[in-house]
Design a protein around this motif. Structure first.
Motif, PDB file in Angstrom:
ATOM      1  N   VAL A 131       0.847  -1.182   0.000  1.00 21.44           N
ATOM      2  CA  VAL A 131       0.000   0.000   0.000  1.00 21.44           C
ATOM      3  C   VAL A 131       0.888   1.239   0.000  1.00 21.44           C
ATOM      4  CG1 VAL A 131      -1.904  -1.163   1.195  1.00 21.44           C
ATOM      5  CG2 VAL A 131      -0.208   0.104   2.527  1.00 21.44           C
ATOM      6  N   THR A 132       0.362   2.311  -0.583  1.00 22.14           N
ATOM      7  CA  THR A 132       1.125   3.534  -0.762  1.00 22.14           C
ATOM      8  C   THR A 132       0.981   4.450   0.450  1.00 22.14           C
ATOM      9  OG1 THR A 132       0.728   3.394  -3.128  1.00 22.14           O
ATOM     10  CG2 THR A 132       1.477   5.502  -2.296  1.00 22.14           C
ATOM     11  N   VAL A 133       2.094   4.939   0.936  1.00 24.73           N
ATOM     12  CA  VAL A 133       2.099   5.899   2.047  1.00 24.73           C
ATOM     13  C   VAL A 133       3.119   6.982   1.719  1.00 24.73           C
ATOM     14  CG1 VAL A 133       1.478   4.101   3.726  1.00 24.73           C
ATOM     15  CG2 VAL A 133       3.884   4.692   3.387  1.00 24.73           C
ATOM     16  N   GLY A 152       9.103   0.178   3.272  1.00 19.68           N
ATOM     17  CA  GLY A 152       9.044  -0.579   4.521  1.00 19.68           C
ATOM     18  C   GLY A 152       8.455  -1.941   4.238  1.00 19.68           C
ATOM     19  N   PHE A 153       8.869  -2.936   5.041  1.00 21.44           N
ATOM     20  CA  PHE A 153       8.387  -4.293   4.787  1.00 21.44           C
ATOM     21  C   PHE A 153       8.108  -4.954   6.130  1.00 21.44           C
ATOM     22  CE2 PHE A 153       8.918  -8.492   2.459  1.00 21.44           C
ATOM     23  CZ  PHE A 153       7.865  -8.260   1.593  1.00 21.44           C
ATOM     24  N   LEU A 154       6.833  -5.257   6.377  1.00 22.60           N
ATOM     25  CA  LEU A 154       6.382  -5.771   7.676  1.00 22.60           C
ATOM     26  C   LEU A 154       5.907  -7.214   7.531  1.00 22.60           C
ATOM     27  CD1 LEU A 154       4.257  -2.680   8.803  1.00 22.60           C
ATOM     28  CD2 LEU A 154       6.653  -3.184   9.336  1.00 22.60           C
ATOM     29  N   ALA A 196       3.943  -4.524   2.470  1.00 18.43           N
ATOM     30  CA  ALA A 196       4.927  -3.552   2.002  1.00 18.43           C
ATOM     31  C   ALA A 196       4.321  -2.160   2.080  1.00 18.43           C
ATOM     32  CB  ALA A 196       5.343  -3.870   0.574  1.00 18.43           C
ATOM     33  N   LEU A 197       5.097  -1.218   2.540  1.00 15.04           N
ATOM     34  CA  LEU A 197       4.705   0.194   2.537  1.00 15.04           C
ATOM     35  C   LEU A 197       5.601   0.873   1.513  1.00 15.04           C
ATOM     36  CD1 LEU A 197       4.602   0.490   6.417  1.00 15.04           C
ATOM     37  CD2 LEU A 197       2.613   0.301   4.892  1.00 15.04           C
ATOM     38  N   VAL A 198       4.979   1.442   0.501  1.00 15.92           N
ATOM     39  CA  VAL A 198       5.745   2.007  -0.606  1.00 15.92           C
ATOM     40  C   VAL A 198       5.370   3.475  -0.786  1.00 15.92           C
ATOM     41  CG1 VAL A 198       6.008  -0.196  -1.797  1.00 15.92           C
ATOM     42  CG2 VAL A 198       4.013   1.223  -2.304  1.00 15.92           C
ATOM     43  N   THR A 199       6.310   4.241  -1.329  1.00 18.95           N
ATOM     44  CA  THR A 199       6.036   5.664  -1.548  1.00 18.95           C
ATOM     45  C   THR A 199       5.600   5.870  -3.001  1.00 18.95           C
ATOM     46  OG1 THR A 199       8.421   5.913  -1.878  1.00 18.95           O
ATOM     47  CG2 THR A 199       7.536   6.595   0.241  1.00 18.95           C
ATOM     48  N   PRO A 200       4.751   6.863  -3.220  1.00 12.19           N
ATOM     49  CA  PRO A 200       4.258   7.114  -4.584  1.00 12.19           C
ATOM     50  C   PRO A 200       5.437   7.350  -5.531  1.00 12.19           C
ATOM     51  CG  PRO A 200       3.076   8.458  -2.984  1.00 12.19           C
ATOM     52  CD  PRO A 200       4.210   7.825  -2.248  1.00 12.19           C
TER      53      PRO A 200
END
Lengths: 113, 113
Positions: A21-23, A49-51, A59-63
């Motif tokens: 997801v995008t953060v 980021g990877f949880l 996964a936390l991904v940036t735009p």
């Protein structure tokens, strides 16, 4: 690079490797999820980021780095058969495709145990 | 209805129940995923599809019914503690919240075995 439409992976895939997801702020997002969920941080930097949860990774991904997507565990051969292979900073190799409705689907080979 | 910000679930959650992506035609989307992945259709109608993979479920939702989201397995008490409980057609009960970056996160109690 994303490949539209068809791909052939031989044996059909059964396991989801991660959801992304995008953060806009990885550090803040990791804090938010860690406060509420019992997850473990596998990787963290300014753009990713990877949880690890019990049954899947988040996964936390940036735009601009990656789209929001779902990723399925694949062999290297399955990744290579679906399109141009991308190598990632954590040692994985993958290809992004899209379903018919524009959702990003990643096929990922993760050599880690 | 989505609740912004904080919620208290007591014990922190560890398992993702499903991921939901938005599609405009459930039947076409199910065909696309079944052709490529070894998944089982748990539910299908005109506005919702639910596919079981080895480690997680993939929900296919139509715009306006539900947002794209990630959902974590919760007890009923954890759902109720986080906000107004919604009951769904498959017997589950849940609440939608948002993370700090606007991603929809569902806490879901699934009474099925």
């Amino acid at each position: 690079m994303e490949v539209e439409g068809q791909f052939e992976t031989g044996e059909r895939l059964t396991r989801m490797h991660h959801v992304a997801v995008t953060v806009t702020d990885i550090s803040e997002a990791i804090a938010w999820y860690r406060q509420r969920f019992a997850c473990r941080v596998l990787y963290q930097d300014d753009s990713w980021g990877f949880l690890k949860f019990d049954n899947i990774n988040l996964a936390l991904v940036t735009p601009g780095q990656h789209p929001s997507h779902i990723a399925f565990t694949s062999t290297f051969e399955q990744v290579a058969a679906a399109g141009p292979v991308q190598s990632h900073r954590d040692g994985t190799q993958s290809v992004y495709i899209k379903d018919e409705h524009g959702n990003s689907v990643e096929l990922i080979h993760d050599p880690s145990p």
